[in-house]
Scaffold this motif. Structure first.
Motif, PDB file in Angstrom:
ATOM      1  N   GLY A 119      14.357  15.359  -8.217  1.00 50.34           N
ATOM      2  CA  GLY A 119      13.764  14.242  -8.932  1.00 50.34           C
ATOM      3  C   GLY A 119      12.956  13.365  -8.002  1.00 50.34           C
ATOM      4  N   PRO A 120      12.206  12.415  -8.567  1.00 48.13           N
ATOM      5  CA  PRO A 120      11.316  11.583  -7.756  1.00 48.13           C
ATOM      6  C   PRO A 120      11.984  10.317  -7.230  1.00 48.13           C
ATOM      7  N   GLY A 121      11.374   9.745  -6.194  1.00 46.51           N
ATOM      8  CA  GLY A 121      11.717   8.400  -5.761  1.00 46.51           C
ATOM      9  C   GLY A 121      12.901   8.276  -4.826  1.00 46.51           C
ATOM     10  N   ASP A 122      13.336   7.035  -4.683  1.00 42.21           N
ATOM     11  CA  ASP A 122      14.417   6.638  -3.785  1.00 42.21           C
ATOM     12  C   ASP A 122      15.763   6.870  -4.471  1.00 42.21           C
ATOM     13  N   VAL A 176      21.469  17.400 -19.466  1.00 43.57           N
ATOM     14  CA  VAL A 176      21.801  16.041 -19.905  1.00 43.57           C
ATOM     15  C   VAL A 176      20.913  15.027 -19.183  1.00 43.57           C
ATOM     16  N   PRO A 177      20.712  13.845 -19.782  1.00 41.05           N
ATOM     17  CA  PRO A 177      19.891  12.806 -19.138  1.00 41.05           C
ATOM     18  C   PRO A 177      20.506  12.286 -17.855  1.00 41.05           C
ATOM     19  N   HIS A 178      19.669  11.581 -17.087  1.00 36.57           N
ATOM     20  CA  HIS A 178      20.076  11.083 -15.768  1.00 36.57           C
ATOM     21  C   HIS A 178      21.204  10.071 -15.835  1.00 36.57           C
ATOM     22  N   ASP A 179      21.324   9.348 -16.951  1.00 37.20           N
ATOM     23  CA  ASP A 179      22.321   8.280 -17.047  1.00 37.20           C
ATOM     24  C   ASP A 179      23.584   8.711 -17.789  1.00 37.20           C
ATOM     25  N   MET A 181       6.379   2.402  -7.792  1.00 37.48           N
ATOM     26  CA  MET A 181       7.303   2.525  -8.914  1.00 37.48           C
ATOM     27  C   MET A 181       8.739   2.704  -8.425  1.00 37.48           C
ATOM     28  N   THR A 182       9.679   2.243  -9.242  1.00 37.77           N
ATOM     29  CA  THR A 182      11.107   2.436  -8.934  1.00 37.77           C
ATOM     30  C   THR A 182      11.862   3.083 -10.103  1.00 37.77           C
ATOM     31  N   ASP A 183      11.166   3.381 -11.191  1.00 37.03           N
ATOM     32  CA  ASP A 183      11.825   3.940 -12.374  1.00 37.03           C
ATOM     33  C   ASP A 183      11.369   5.359 -12.682  1.00 37.03           C
ATOM     34  N   GLN A 184      10.990   6.101 -11.625  1.00 30.42           N
ATOM     35  CA  GLN A 184      10.456   7.448 -11.847  1.00 30.42           C
ATOM     36  C   GLN A 184      11.467   8.382 -12.492  1.00 30.42           C
ATOM     37  N   VAL A 185      12.740   8.255 -12.116  1.00 30.74           N
ATOM     38  CA  VAL A 185      13.762   9.150 -12.690  1.00 30.74           C
ATOM     39  C   VAL A 185      13.850   8.948 -14.197  1.00 30.74           C
ATOM     40  N   ALA A 186      13.862   7.702 -14.640  1.00 32.44           N
ATOM     41  CA  ALA A 186      13.925   7.424 -16.075  1.00 32.44           C
ATOM     42  C   ALA A 186      12.687   7.954 -16.796  1.00 32.44           C
ATOM     43  N   ARG A 187      11.536   7.936 -16.128  1.00 37.82           N
ATOM     44  CA  ARG A 187      10.295   8.417 -16.736  1.00 37.82           C
ATOM     45  C   ARG A 187      10.284   9.932 -16.914  1.00 37.82           C
TER      46      ARG A 187
END
Length: 381
Positions: free
Chosen positions: A219-222, A197-200, A150-156
């Motif tokens: 947070g997760p991921g790269d 606040v959200p990540h974006d 996965m590459t969208d872990q932060v959004a999840r």
């Protein structure tokens, strides 16, 4: 019921199923913590991963409402040597197996986790698949080989909406990249007025919240999968004090011109020694990450290394030489522990107070007056 764990190199482990009857794929990693399996399960930084516990007995004290680090677990599988189905603890509200069943997460027990851990240490983390079904191994291998991480872990894992945890002291904007609740807990215990606040969230949106400081969460991921966060940090550096934790540390480094890279098998557990270079003091820390800041990339940036890992000498802490900003790779909020490094939240607040003293703001009434005066002059033209 039987369960199987298949690795991308073809290694097959057969054991017993606990948790959900399901099939899930993910990156297989290991955690060296002796306690704290509930905090591991509910840490958003494990999103998309199959977690192996190196301590052999898991589940003996059950699950309790008070120990969650997120509203739900995001892991894709749980691997243990021995699963205890009947917890024995006065705080337990239900069992580990019941938690996994509730969220559709498969678990596998009664396999050689020592062998699995040694393989991951030697060859590095790899993709894996847990199943309770009876598919042929060839079918599972083909499915696994076609899978990608996965590459969208932060959004999840990030919050979708802004929310507040009111306090009567400094206002902190906590940017949620998959934050553990321990970070919010540490800030609120110090009386901070926290806005999550959200990540974006953009730099301008953060400015409108008028924060005294910015907390970049774990947070997760790269970290390179979150370029919008790097842009936001770059725009706010020097304007508002910043403290980064884990993924927030890596994003802070990228914003300052450094680089990040993947570790062979990462750092995951509650027993990692970290040396503070200024004092030569060693802290035992809680860690969960698969990426690190590349040491050679620090040269030529305004960053200074403040902490290193005593096991492999990787970078564990950074500070900006010009602006009020610093970060650590480990977890000062601990959960489940150790709590050696919670003082970093106090240093963050002290940095904010020093910055405000050195950069006094005009009273709000004066700012409004100047704005109105400018509008009046424009109207007269």
């Amino acid at each position: 019921m039987q369960a199987r764990l298949l690795l991308e190199d073809g290694t097959l482990f057969t054991g017993l199923s606990f948790g959900a009857e399901a099939q899930m794929m993910g990156e297989v990693v290991f955690n060296t913590g002796i306690t704290g399996y509930q905090e591991v399960l509910s840490d958003p930084s494990y999103c998309g991963q199959i977690v192996t516990m190196t301590y052999p007995l898991i589940g003996n004290y059950g699950i309790t409402r008070d120990d969650f680090e997120a509203i739900r677990p995001y892991i894709h599988g749980f691997v243990v040597r021995r699963h205890e189905p009947v917890p024995s603890n006065w705080r337990a509200q239900y069992s580990l197996g019941q938690l996994l069943q509730e969220y559709g997460i498969p678990g596998i027990s009664d396999i050689d986790t020592r062998m699995l851990t040694r393989k991951l240490r030697h060859f590095g983390t790899m993709r894996g698949l847990i199943t309770t079904g009876n598919e042929r191994v060839e079918e599972l291998a083909e499915r696994l080989n076609l899978s990608t991480l996965m590459t969208d872990q932060v959004a999840r894992t990030s919050t979708k909406h802004v929310f507040a945890s009111p306090g009567n002291r400094e206002r902190i904007v906590l940017v949620d990249f998959g934050a553990k609740s321990g970070i919010l807990r540490e800030l609120t215990q110090r009386g901070c007025d926290v806005v999550v606040v959200p990540h974006d969230t953009t730099a301008d949106e953060i400015r409108r919240l008028a924060p005294d400081g910015i907390q970049l969460s774990n947070g997760p991921g790269d970290p390179k999968d979150v370029p919008h966060a790097v842009k936001m940090i770059t725009e706010l550096l020097g304007e508002i004090p910043i403290f980064g934790i884990c993924l927030g540390h890596q994003l802070f480094a990228l914003a300052c011109g450094a680089d990040t890279g993947k570790l062979k098998f990462g750092h995951r557990g509650g027993n990692h020694p970290v040396k503070e270079l200024a004092t030569n003091r060693c802290y035992i820390t809680s860690q969960n990450h698969g990426y690190t800041v590349v040491e050679s990339s620090i040269e030529g940036t305004p960053l200074e290394v403040t902490h290193i890992n005593n096991n492999d000498k990787t970078i564990e802490g950074l500070k900006h030489n010009q602006y009020p900003a610093f970060s650590v790779q480990y977890h000062p909020e601990a959960a489940p522990g150790p709590f050696d490094s919670s003082y970093l939240f106090d240093e963050f607040l002290e940095m904010i107070r020093t910055h405000k003293q050195n950069n006094p703001q005009k009273p709000r009434q004066a700012v409004l007056s100047e704005t109105l005066k400018g509008e009046l002059q424009y109207a007269q033209k």
